[in-house]
Design an enzyme around this catalytic site. Sequence first.
Site, short mmCIF file in Angstrom:
data_model
loop_
_atom_site.label_atom_id
_atom_site.label_comp_id
_atom_site.label_asym_id
_atom_site.label_seq_id
_atom_site.Cartn_x
_atom_site.Cartn_y
_atom_site.Cartn_z
N LYS A 256 -46.34 -43.48 -95.53
CA LYS A 256 -45.37 -44.33 -96.21
C LYS A 256 -45.07 -45.54 -95.34
O LYS A 256 -44.77 -45.41 -94.16
CB LYS A 256 -44.10 -43.53 -96.49
CG LYS A 256 -43.09 -44.23 -97.38
CD LYS A 256 -41.93 -43.29 -97.70
CE LYS A 256 -40.92 -43.93 -98.63
NZ LYS A 256 -39.80 -43.02 -98.94
N GLU A 337 -32.66 -31.61 -109.56
CA GLU A 337 -31.26 -31.75 -109.97
C GLU A 337 -30.74 -30.49 -110.67
O GLU A 337 -29.57 -30.13 -110.51
CB GLU A 337 -31.11 -32.97 -110.88
CG GLU A 337 -31.40 -34.29 -110.21
CD GLU A 337 -32.88 -34.67 -110.17
OE1 GLU A 337 -33.21 -35.72 -109.60
OE2 GLU A 337 -33.70 -33.89 -110.72
N ARG A 365 -30.60 -34.95 -116.17
CA ARG A 365 -31.64 -33.92 -116.17
C ARG A 365 -31.06 -32.52 -116.04
O ARG A 365 -31.74 -31.54 -116.33
CB ARG A 365 -32.63 -34.18 -115.02
CG ARG A 365 -33.07 -35.62 -114.90
CD ARG A 365 -34.10 -35.79 -113.83
NE ARG A 365 -35.43 -35.71 -114.40
CZ ARG A 365 -36.54 -35.57 -113.68
NH1 ARG A 365 -36.46 -35.46 -112.37
NH2 ARG A 365 -37.72 -35.51 -114.27
#
Length: 591
Positions: A256, A337, A365
């Site tokens: 990354k 979540e 969600r």
Amino acid sequence: MIDTLNVLSALDGPAELRELSHDALQELAADIRAELVEQVTRTGGHLGPNLGTVELCIALHRVFDSPDEPIIFDTGHQAYPHKMLTGRAGEFRRLRQAGGLSGYPSRAESIHDVVENSHASTALAYADGIARARSLRGDLRPVVAVIGDGAMTGGLAWEGLNNISDRVPRRLVVVLNDNGRSYAPTIGGFAAHLGDLAGRRRRLDAFARADGNIFTSLGLGYIGPVDGHDVGAVESALRRARACAIPTVVHCLTVKGKGYHPAERDTADCMHGVSSQGAPSAPAATSWTDVFSSALVGLGATNQQLVCLTAAMLRPVGLAAFADRFPDRVVDVGMAEQHAAACAAGFAYAGMHPVVAIYSTFLNRAFDQVLMDVALHQAPVTFVLDRAGITGDDGPSHHGMWDLALFAKVPGLRIAAPRDARRLREQLAEAITFNGPTLIRFPKGTIPDELPNLRYLPGVSILHGDVTGDVLIVAVGGMAAACVEAQRHLDRLQVTVVDPEWVVPVAPALLSLARKHRAVVVVEDGIRDGGVGDAITRTMHDNGLHMPMRTLGLPRRFISHGSRSDLLAEYGLTAAGIAESVMDLCHRSLK
């Protein structure tokens, strides 16, 4: 030598990539990185994730014939190089600006963007559906899903993986972009397993059906690990996967922030997101998140039963300071979540008071878990929703505009919308002492100046005016300052501006105030349908109170990206817009 920058800017599609030499591909990768750094640090956006997928995207478009062989990006913030390679490199000067490129895949932009995906862990299910449909028609063209290791912490990704491995014949390639991170380092047993696989560094030709990893145990093919920054190695692995008769995982190891030293040195989140100045995204002034973070640490010092949960976003939601002070009382569940909400209910059962800190859009969600696992059991769980209302340049998937309408339906859930820092601190302190579920929501950005009470009724603060008048303006949370400003444009009317503070349930004092006015206007930064305005209207009607009313809020549609201020102005949620709507209501209804 090929002028690769001109090749990049001239690309109408990725077919030209197949004509480039190895050296030209290396130059192309370098030019994409340079363009990403220049443009994304100027406009703001997701920098670190995209610097890590440059060679991967080049290889994907050399091996697969997009869009006929669709490439689906999970958590589409890693798709900027894909956008550049599919004819949009010249449009990055308007990235995430109104009328410009979306920060995520967008069907309106290109036939190469299959799914407008910006919530994690969905790509495997979407790709499975496409591949199954093609199989039923005898279509042998492959489907590709690109998913990061961070997104693999989400439950839906595991549902997808489980179904992909059910032995139904179909052509599906799963590219696992393993950089060891979501926003922060990836957590859990799966991350450890990937680390073990990466440590083995098996040869590319060690493809096997039973080599002791989770994918082959499920019956999937597995190739890797592969150096995700070696175009040739990735391309070779993808071609092998393309030829496989069973769904196959290609495990690519990437970095990354690759190639940009400030991002590689940023151990917190590798410059996951940057502002238009090139620094990690964060407002310079005190933000709502800052105030929440500070207040939470103070409460944690005096309440040993206070614990915190987040879904792969420890720093963005303001839990880093709490984690530094009380590391044993913070749980990062990854991009899960639903698990966060249900796990919090378990904490509550065991005698703790959990605070679940999450972006407003992402709690959508977990609606079922909030409803059935928390509220049904009246569990003392506090949900703190950052980025509520219009959030701006991340666009329709990230606007926190659904929370009031969704969660106002949950029985027993108290909802607060603080108007300033003082009320945020007070309501957070109140929430963690309440023996039942609570939700506190606040917008993105700098926290406004304090708006003092002129008078306080039980559950309602009067910010302007008196208990009687022509129009009662009910300001929800962050809309309070604009409502107070709006009354200055309404000097011919007697206007009362109030803040209900805990907006659900409706305070009886609010009904008493409404009876002493001729009209009521509710101003909220969520969708009008089913929000606070609807709850107040219904409560008034249930109590025999019928009068001219109007709710100002957002329409029930997906709102594009743009600055928060511009979008609020577009939908009449500024002082001038509110005043104009009040005058229109009075003109139509008060004769």
